[in-house]
Scaffold this motif. Structure first.
Motif, PDB file in Angstrom:
ATOM      1  N   ARG A 137      -6.628 -11.033  -8.285  1.00 14.87           N
ATOM      2  CA  ARG A 137      -7.894 -10.204  -7.328  1.00 14.87           C
ATOM      3  C   ARG A 137      -7.966  -8.447  -6.581  1.00 14.87           C
ATOM      4  NH1 ARG A 137     -12.008 -12.265  -3.183  1.00 14.87           N
ATOM      5  NH2 ARG A 137     -12.932 -10.581  -2.026  1.00 14.87           N
ATOM      6  N   PHE A 138      -8.249  -8.133  -6.739  1.00 11.44           N
ATOM      7  CA  PHE A 138      -8.675  -6.546  -6.360  1.00 11.44           C
ATOM      8  C   PHE A 138      -9.299  -6.175  -5.509  1.00 11.44           C
ATOM      9  CE2 PHE A 138      -7.761  -6.730 -11.206  1.00 11.44           C
ATOM     10  CZ  PHE A 138      -6.576  -5.926 -11.685  1.00 11.44           C
ATOM     11  N   TYR A 139      -8.075  -5.463  -4.839  1.00  3.46           N
ATOM     12  CA  TYR A 139      -8.572  -4.506  -3.528  1.00  3.46           C
ATOM     13  C   TYR A 139      -8.201  -3.778  -3.363  1.00  3.46           C
ATOM     14  CZ  TYR A 139      -8.434 -10.242  -1.487  1.00  3.46           C
ATOM     15  OH  TYR A 139      -8.511 -10.996  -1.448  1.00  3.46           O
ATOM     16  N   GLU A 140      -9.376  -2.870  -2.477  1.00  4.82           N
ATOM     17  CA  GLU A 140      -9.316  -1.533  -2.346  1.00  4.82           C
ATOM     18  C   GLU A 140      -8.302  -0.907  -1.549  1.00  4.82           C
ATOM     19  OE1 GLU A 140     -11.382   0.610  -4.068  1.00  4.82           O
ATOM     20  OE2 GLU A 140     -11.920  -1.139  -5.513  1.00  4.82           O
ATOM     21  N   PRO A 141      -8.016   0.414  -1.437  1.00  8.76           N
ATOM     22  CA  PRO A 141      -7.194   1.041  -0.983  1.00  8.76           C
ATOM     23  C   PRO A 141      -7.422   0.982   0.317  1.00  8.76           C
ATOM     24  CG  PRO A 141      -7.739   2.272  -3.184  1.00  8.76           C
ATOM     25  CD  PRO A 141      -9.045   1.349  -2.780  1.00  8.76           C
ATOM     26  N   ASN A 142      -8.906   0.556   1.032  1.00 10.49           N
ATOM     27  CA  ASN A 142      -9.039   0.842   2.335  1.00 10.49           C
ATOM     28  C   ASN A 142      -9.465  -0.494   2.807  1.00 10.49           C
ATOM     29  OD1 ASN A 142     -11.463   0.607   0.984  1.00 10.49           O
ATOM     30  ND2 ASN A 142     -13.069   1.636   1.749  1.00 10.49           N
ATOM     31  N   ASP A 143      -9.034  -1.405   2.361  1.00 10.79           N
ATOM     32  CA  ASP A 143      -9.780  -3.220   2.314  1.00 10.79           C
ATOM     33  C   ASP A 143      -8.790  -3.355   3.678  1.00 10.79           C
ATOM     34  OD1 ASP A 143     -11.759  -3.683   0.843  1.00 10.79           O
ATOM     35  OD2 ASP A 143     -10.480  -4.745  -0.235  1.00 10.79           O
ATOM     36  N   ASP A 144      -8.393  -4.263   4.673  1.00 16.43           N
ATOM     37  CA  ASP A 144      -7.802  -4.204   5.531  1.00 16.43           C
ATOM     38  C   ASP A 144      -6.936  -5.524   5.640  1.00 16.43           C
ATOM     39  OD1 ASP A 144      -6.779  -4.915   8.175  1.00 16.43           O
ATOM     40  OD2 ASP A 144      -8.551  -4.788   9.156  1.00 16.43           O
TER      41      ASP A 144
ATOM     42  N   ALA B  63       1.593  -9.177  -5.552  1.00 14.67           N
ATOM     43  CA  ALA B  63       1.450  -7.954  -5.255  1.00 14.67           C
ATOM     44  C   ALA B  63       1.700  -6.925  -5.508  1.00 14.67           C
ATOM     45  CB  ALA B  63       0.259  -8.143  -3.626  1.00 14.67           C
ATOM     46  N   ILE B  64       0.759  -5.890  -6.344  1.00 13.89           N
ATOM     47  CA  ILE B  64       1.831  -4.500  -6.287  1.00 13.89           C
ATOM     48  C   ILE B  64       0.282  -3.575  -6.196  1.00 13.89           C
ATOM     49  CG2 ILE B  64       0.878  -5.002  -9.133  1.00 13.89           C
ATOM     50  CD1 ILE B  64       3.307  -3.621  -9.926  1.00 13.89           C
ATOM     51  N   LYS B  65       0.683  -2.596  -5.864  1.00 16.07           N
ATOM     52  CA  LYS B  65       0.018  -1.084  -6.054  1.00 16.07           C
ATOM     53  C   LYS B  65      -0.115  -0.973  -7.541  1.00 16.07           C
ATOM     54  CE  LYS B  65      -0.640   2.986  -3.493  1.00 16.07           C
ATOM     55  NZ  LYS B  65       0.105   3.894  -2.338  1.00 16.07           N
ATOM     56  N   VAL B  66      -1.979  -0.781  -7.629  1.00 15.60           N
ATOM     57  CA  VAL B  66      -1.830   0.182  -8.894  1.00 15.60           C
ATOM     58  C   VAL B  66      -2.480   0.642  -9.178  1.00 15.60           C
ATOM     59  CG1 VAL B  66      -1.658  -2.274 -10.389  1.00 15.60           C
ATOM     60  CG2 VAL B  66      -4.072  -1.770  -9.444  1.00 15.60           C
TER      61      VAL B  66
ATOM     62  N   GLY C 157      -5.172   4.327  -8.706  1.00 17.31           N
ATOM     63  CA  GLY C 157      -6.003   4.758  -8.125  1.00 17.31           C
ATOM     64  C   GLY C 157      -6.239   4.069  -6.376  1.00 17.31           C
ATOM     65  N   GLY C 158      -4.406   3.403  -6.699  1.00 13.16           N
ATOM     66  CA  GLY C 158      -4.166   2.399  -4.687  1.00 13.16           C
ATOM     67  C   GLY C 158      -4.415   1.364  -4.860  1.00 13.16           C
ATOM     68  N   LYS C 159      -5.466   1.065  -5.451  1.00  8.71           N
ATOM     69  CA  LYS C 159      -6.114  -0.325  -5.088  1.00  8.71           C
ATOM     70  C   LYS C 159      -4.611  -1.841  -5.750  1.00  8.71           C
ATOM     71  CE  LYS C 159     -10.259  -0.543  -7.720  1.00  8.71           C
ATOM     72  NZ  LYS C 159     -11.104  -0.765  -8.708  1.00  8.71           N
ATOM     73  N   VAL C 160      -4.912  -2.960  -4.929  1.00  5.79           N
ATOM     74  CA  VAL C 160      -3.761  -3.589  -4.391  1.00  5.79           C
ATOM     75  C   VAL C 160      -4.383  -5.000  -5.743  1.00  5.79           C
ATOM     76  CG1 VAL C 160      -2.663  -5.276  -3.322  1.00  5.79           C
ATOM     77  CG2 VAL C 160      -2.930  -2.996  -2.121  1.00  5.79           C
ATOM     78  N   GLN C 161      -3.578  -5.416  -7.106  1.00  7.98           N
ATOM     79  CA  GLN C 161      -3.470  -6.535  -7.738  1.00  7.98           C
ATOM     80  C   GLN C 161      -2.647  -7.382  -6.892  1.00  7.98           C
ATOM     81  OE1 GLN C 161      -2.839  -5.564 -11.857  1.00  7.98           O
ATOM     82  NE2 GLN C 161      -2.540  -7.782 -11.983  1.00  7.98           N
ATOM     83  N   MET C 162      -3.825  -8.670  -6.393  1.00  9.94           N
ATOM     84  CA  MET C 162      -3.284  -9.475  -5.757  1.00  9.94           C
ATOM     85  C   MET C 162      -3.102 -10.740  -6.809  1.00  9.94           C
ATOM     86  SD  MET C 162      -1.820 -10.380  -2.706  1.00  9.94           S
ATOM     87  CE  MET C 162      -0.895 -11.839  -2.525  1.00  9.94           C
ATOM     88  N   GLU C 163      -2.041 -11.940  -7.022  1.00 10.13           N
ATOM     89  CA  GLU C 163      -2.329 -12.711  -8.476  1.00 10.13           C
ATOM     90  C   GLU C 163      -1.100 -13.825  -8.203  1.00 10.13           C
ATOM     91  OE1 GLU C 163      -0.056 -11.236 -11.876  1.00 10.13           O
ATOM     92  OE2 GLU C 163      -0.900  -9.977 -11.757  1.00 10.13           O
ATOM     93  N   LEU C 164      -2.072 -14.833  -8.283  1.00  5.67           N
ATOM     94  CA  LEU C 164      -1.841 -16.336  -7.381  1.00  5.67           C
ATOM     95  C   LEU C 164      -1.102 -17.429  -8.959  1.00  5.67           C
ATOM     96  CD1 LEU C 164      -2.119 -18.273  -5.392  1.00  5.67           C
ATOM     97  CD2 LEU C 164      -4.723 -18.753  -5.764  1.00  5.67           C
ATOM     98  N   SER C 165      -0.666 -17.941  -9.069  1.00  5.36           N
ATOM     99  CA  SER C 165      -0.194 -18.747  -9.696  1.00  5.36           C
ATOM    100  C   SER C 165      -1.272 -19.847 -10.287  1.00  5.36           C
ATOM    101  CB  SER C 165       0.591 -19.975  -8.950  1.00  5.36           C
ATOM    102  OG  SER C 165       2.257 -19.597  -8.438  1.00  5.36           O
ATOM    103  N   GLY C 166      -1.509 -19.945 -11.338  1.00  3.50           N
ATOM    104  CA  GLY C 166      -2.204 -20.263 -12.927  1.00  3.50           C
ATOM    105  C   GLY C 166      -1.499 -21.778 -12.938  1.00  3.50           C
TER     106      GLY C 166
ATOM    107  N   LYS D 178       0.817  -1.221  -0.487  1.00  2.92           N
ATOM    108  CA  LYS D 178      -0.062   0.090  -0.199  1.00  2.92           C
ATOM    109  C   LYS D 178       0.981   0.891   0.025  1.00  2.92           C
ATOM    110  CE  LYS D 178      -4.519  -1.737   1.728  1.00  2.92           C
ATOM    111  NZ  LYS D 178      -5.033  -1.705   2.585  1.00  2.92           N
ATOM    112  N   ARG D 179       2.280   1.286   0.299  1.00  2.44           N
ATOM    113  CA  ARG D 179       2.716   2.331   0.305  1.00  2.44           C
ATOM    114  C   ARG D 179       3.438   1.957  -0.527  1.00  2.44           C
ATOM    115  NH1 ARG D 179       3.244   1.062   5.875  1.00  2.44           N
ATOM    116  NH2 ARG D 179       4.743  -0.457   5.872  1.00  2.44           N
TER     117      ARG D 179
END
Length: 192
Positions: free
Chosen positions: A111-118, A53-56, A58-67, A27-28
């Motif tokens: 999966r994307f997470y919003e900046p305020n997701d815990d 994970a990387i910040k994209v 709008g401050g969202k977090v893009q989480m990736e998991l192996s396919g 997030k930073r």
């Protein structure tokens, strides 16, 4: 809460704490990559799932998991459906399509997470995914992308760092506390 989650329990809290800290760092503006070493996938970094994970925008977090590009054995269609049920988006391409195209598309679950997701909730979700779908167990291992990241994780005093070996020359692999003690460096107790 990880400790009271019926699929997890208190034994998963140390890695949960580490994932929370890594997510806070994302997030930073930092990214992270965590390689699992899961028995079902032969305890290999070449065939076990990874998280990144990387910040994209709008401050969202893009989480990736192996396919299935990396996994061996491959996930079944039922496991793909289970990951979708959990909230992961399917990879953009199949393993064969990715190899045929030579890249350029994403072969991982996203999966994307919003900046305020815990980060606490995200870490619990990641652990539930790994345990529930990928059959991760407490005796499996965690690898961190660089020696510097591994030093950071060791400084959190939550996991046990594996000793140097030919398969772990940068000492980036960790185990949950009180597991594989003969393979681990002596652990310093956590402060507080």
């Amino acid at each position: 809460m990880i400790a009271t989650n019926p699929l997890l329990g208190p034994q998963w809290e140390p890695i949960g704490h580490v994932l929370i800290r890594l997510l806070e760092d994302v997030k930073r503006g930092q990214m992270f990559s965590v390689q699992t070493y899961i028995r079902r996938f032969s305890l290999s970094p070449y065939t076990s799932p990874f998280l990144q994970a990387i910040k994209v925008d709008g401050g969202k977090v893009q989480m990736e998991l192996s396919g299935n590009l990396q996994l061996e054995p491959k996930l079944s269609e039922a496991e793909y459906a289970e990951l979708e049920f959990y909230g992961w988006s399917r990879p953009e391409v199949t393993e064969a399509e990715y190899r045929e195209q030579g890249g350029g598309t994403n072969p991982n679950f996203v999966r994307f997470y919003e900046p305020n997701d815990d980060p606490v909730d995200i870490a619990e979700f990641l652990l539930v995914t790994l345990v529930g779908v990928f059959d991760m167990v407490e005796d499996d291992f965690w690898g961190f992308s660089t020696r510097a990241k591994a030093d950071y994780v060791e400084g959190l005093k939550k996991l046990s760092r594996l000793k140097w070996s030919e398969g772990n020359p940068d000492r980036v692999i960790f185990a949950l506390p009180d597991r594989h003690e003969e393979m681990c460096e002596p652990r310093q107790p956590a402060l507080g």
